[in-house]
Design a protein around this motif. Structure first.
Motif, short mmCIF file in Angstrom:
data_model
loop_
_atom_site.label_atom_id
_atom_site.label_comp_id
_atom_site.label_asym_id
_atom_site.label_seq_id
_atom_site.Cartn_x
_atom_site.Cartn_y
_atom_site.Cartn_z
N VAL A 77 0.83 -1.20 0.00
CA VAL A 77 0.00 0.00 0.00
C VAL A 77 0.87 1.25 0.00
CG1 VAL A 77 -1.70 1.32 1.33
CG2 VAL A 77 -1.90 -1.17 1.15
N ASN A 78 1.93 1.23 0.77
CA ASN A 78 2.72 2.44 0.98
C ASN A 78 4.03 2.47 0.20
OD1 ASN A 78 0.93 3.60 2.92
ND2 ASN A 78 1.67 2.09 4.39
N TYR A 79 4.36 1.37 -0.45
CA TYR A 79 5.64 1.30 -1.14
C TYR A 79 5.44 0.83 -2.57
CZ TYR A 79 7.24 1.55 3.67
OH TYR A 79 7.44 1.93 4.98
N SER A 80 6.21 1.40 -3.45
CA SER A 80 6.09 1.00 -4.85
C SER A 80 6.67 -0.39 -5.05
CB SER A 80 6.82 2.01 -5.75
OG SER A 80 8.21 1.96 -5.48
N ASP A 81 6.29 -1.02 -6.16
CA ASP A 81 6.82 -2.35 -6.48
C ASP A 81 8.34 -2.28 -6.67
OD1 ASP A 81 4.23 -3.16 -6.43
OD2 ASP A 81 4.02 -3.40 -8.60
N VAL A 82 9.02 -3.34 -6.23
CA VAL A 82 10.48 -3.41 -6.29
C VAL A 82 10.90 -4.72 -6.94
CG1 VAL A 82 12.62 -3.54 -4.93
CG2 VAL A 82 10.81 -1.96 -4.27
N SER A 83 11.93 -4.67 -7.75
CA SER A 83 12.49 -5.89 -8.33
C SER A 83 14.00 -5.72 -8.45
CB SER A 83 11.89 -6.16 -9.71
OG SER A 83 12.50 -7.29 -10.31
N GLU A 84 14.73 -6.79 -8.13
CA GLU A 84 16.19 -6.75 -8.24
C GLU A 84 16.70 -8.12 -8.68
OE1 GLU A 84 20.20 -5.50 -5.68
OE2 GLU A 84 18.28 -5.79 -4.66
N THR A 85 17.78 -8.12 -9.47
CA THR A 85 18.33 -9.37 -10.01
C THR A 85 19.84 -9.41 -9.79
OG1 THR A 85 16.63 -9.56 -11.72
CG2 THR A 85 18.69 -10.76 -12.09
N LEU A 86 20.33 -10.56 -9.37
CA LEU A 86 21.76 -10.83 -9.28
C LEU A 86 22.05 -12.19 -9.93
CD1 LEU A 86 22.59 -9.69 -5.62
CD2 LEU A 86 23.16 -8.48 -7.74
N PHE A 87 23.35 -12.42 -10.26
CA PHE A 87 23.73 -13.64 -10.98
C PHE A 87 24.81 -14.41 -10.22
CE2 PHE A 87 22.13 -10.66 -14.10
CZ PHE A 87 21.29 -11.45 -14.88
N VAL A 88 24.73 -15.75 -10.30
CA VAL A 88 25.74 -16.63 -9.72
C VAL A 88 26.34 -17.47 -10.84
CG1 VAL A 88 26.18 -18.57 -8.17
CG2 VAL A 88 24.62 -16.73 -7.46
N ASN A 89 27.66 -17.44 -10.93
CA ASN A 89 28.40 -18.25 -11.91
C ASN A 89 29.11 -19.38 -11.15
OD1 ASN A 89 29.65 -19.15 -14.25
ND2 ASN A 89 31.36 -17.71 -14.06
N VAL A 90 28.68 -20.63 -11.38
CA VAL A 90 29.29 -21.79 -10.75
C VAL A 90 30.29 -22.40 -11.73
CG1 VAL A 90 28.91 -24.02 -9.63
CG2 VAL A 90 27.19 -22.22 -9.43
N THR A 91 31.57 -22.44 -11.35
CA THR A 91 32.63 -22.93 -12.24
C THR A 91 33.10 -24.33 -11.82
OG1 THR A 91 34.35 -21.87 -10.89
CG2 THR A 91 33.40 -20.57 -12.68
N PRO A 92 33.73 -25.09 -12.75
CA PRO A 92 34.16 -26.46 -12.41
C PRO A 92 35.23 -26.49 -11.32
CG PRO A 92 34.10 -26.14 -14.80
CD PRO A 92 33.94 -24.78 -14.18
N ALA A 93 35.20 -27.56 -10.54
CA ALA A 93 36.19 -27.79 -9.49
C ALA A 93 37.26 -28.74 -10.00
CB ALA A 93 35.51 -28.37 -8.25
N THR A 94 38.40 -28.77 -9.30
CA THR A 94 39.47 -29.73 -9.58
C THR A 94 39.20 -30.99 -8.77
OG1 THR A 94 41.06 -27.96 -9.96
CG2 THR A 94 41.95 -30.14 -9.52
N PRO A 95 39.11 -32.17 -9.42
CA PRO A 95 38.80 -33.38 -8.66
C PRO A 95 39.96 -33.82 -7.79
CG PRO A 95 39.32 -33.93 -10.93
CD PRO A 95 39.29 -32.44 -10.86
N GLN A 96 39.65 -34.42 -6.65
CA GLN A 96 40.67 -35.03 -5.80
C GLN A 96 41.04 -36.38 -6.40
OE1 GLN A 96 40.36 -37.92 -3.75
NE2 GLN A 96 42.40 -37.70 -2.90
N LEU A 97 42.35 -36.66 -6.51
CA LEU A 97 42.84 -37.94 -7.03
C LEU A 97 43.96 -38.46 -6.14
CD1 LEU A 97 43.19 -37.72 -10.95
CD2 LEU A 97 41.48 -38.97 -9.62
N THR A 98 43.95 -39.76 -5.86
CA THR A 98 45.02 -40.41 -5.11
C THR A 98 45.51 -41.61 -5.90
OG1 THR A 98 44.09 -39.74 -2.98
CG2 THR A 98 45.67 -41.55 -2.96
N LEU A 99 46.83 -41.68 -6.10
CA LEU A 99 47.47 -42.80 -6.81
C LEU A 99 48.41 -43.50 -5.84
CD1 LEU A 99 48.20 -44.45 -9.35
CD2 LEU A 99 49.87 -42.66 -9.91
N LEU A 100 48.20 -44.80 -5.63
CA LEU A 100 49.01 -45.60 -4.71
C LEU A 100 49.80 -46.64 -5.48
CD1 LEU A 100 46.42 -46.24 -1.84
CD2 LEU A 100 48.06 -44.35 -2.04
N LEU A 101 51.11 -46.74 -5.18
CA LEU A 101 51.97 -47.78 -5.73
C LEU A 101 52.26 -48.78 -4.61
CD1 LEU A 101 54.57 -45.58 -7.68
CD2 LEU A 101 52.26 -46.28 -8.37
#
Length: 258
Positions: A103-127
């Motif tokens: 009633v007392n406030y005008s309509d509001v809208s806001e947008t933000l973005f999230v960029n999810v990037t690839p991770a480095t996998p954990q690797l274990t090599l045993l001899l």
């Protein structure tokens, strides 16, 4: 205008009008009464995160009426002031909140973005159980590769650059390998959420067999000033490089390389 009867006096009065104040509440800007804001990990900015780290989305404020709706890529995530925690696959995501119907406030809208990037996998090599370079006697060798990351593709095992085995994690490969020095590599090709990665160690396999000496002959019977002939047979599971003959006598030790 209404008609006025003859002889009548027309009068009009104007009541004072109440003052009308319109307040526009813009996202993140306080007006002393209320505010609304969209935050990603507690900050009102676009965000880049690595897969697996997750992020929070928060809509906060104190506008007392109206409807607040949070959207993720155009799909309703929730209504009202809220905080949601997300752990999404690699991608680019749009978060929008709207405030409508106040009633007392005008309509509001806001947008933000999230960029999810690839991770480095954990690797274990045993001899043979060692996470690193290893030297050991020649024989059966067990090579193991595993990942604690949530990978979806197979692991590949290479010896001196040649592929020898491919399997889901954990990978295990046993072989009776010859004497020598080998470069062992475990490789993950990558997927939507994880990058390519490889891990390498050096494996040194040593001669574990003692050479066998037989048919030792010394002719003629040794006197102090005689030349003698020494014949011996030496065998091993690999080529014999050198045979050493040692003589112990009153003149000291004499060593001959044959």
């Amino acid at each position: 205008m209404l008609p006025v009867a003859a002889g009548a006096v027309a009068t009009a009065s104007t009541a004072p009008k109440a003052a009308l104040t319109a307040v526009l509440v813009h996202s993140g800007v306080a007006d002393g009464l209320a505010y609304t804001s969209l935050l990603l990990n507690g900050v009102a900015n676009n965000l880049t995160v690595i897969y697996g780290d997750g992020h929070s989305v928060q809509v906060s404020g104190s506008v007392p009426d109206g409807t607040i709706t949070l959207f993720e890529d155009g799909v309703i995530e929730g209504t009202g002031y809220q905080t949601v925690n997300k752990n999404l696959s690699v991608g680019y995501y749009n978060y929008t909140y709207t405030l409508v119907g106040s009633v007392n406030y005008s309509d509001v809208s806001e947008t933000l973005f999230v960029n999810v990037t690839p991770a480095t996998p954990q690797l274990t090599l045993l001899l043979n159980g060692t996470d690193g370079d290893r030297s050991m006697p020649q024989g059966n060798v067990t090579l193991e590769c595993s990942s604690t990351s949530n990978i979806v593709n197979n692991l590949s095992l290479y010896i001196d650059g040649a592929p020898v085995y491919n399997s889901t994690s954990p990978l295990s490969y046993t072989s009776n390998m010859s004497i020598g020095v080998y470069q062992v590599t475990c490789e993950y090709p990558g997927d939507l959420n994880y990058t390519y990665r490889n891990v390498s160690h050096t494996l040194t396999l040593l001669d574990a067999s003692v050479p066998q000496v037989s048919n030792l002959e010394i002719t003629p019977i040794v006197n102090q000033t005689q030349n003698v002939s020494v014949n011996v047979t030496v065998t091993d599971d690999v080529a014999v490089d050198t045979v050493i003959a040692s003589f112990n006598g009153t003149l000291g030790n004499i060593t001959l390389s044959l």
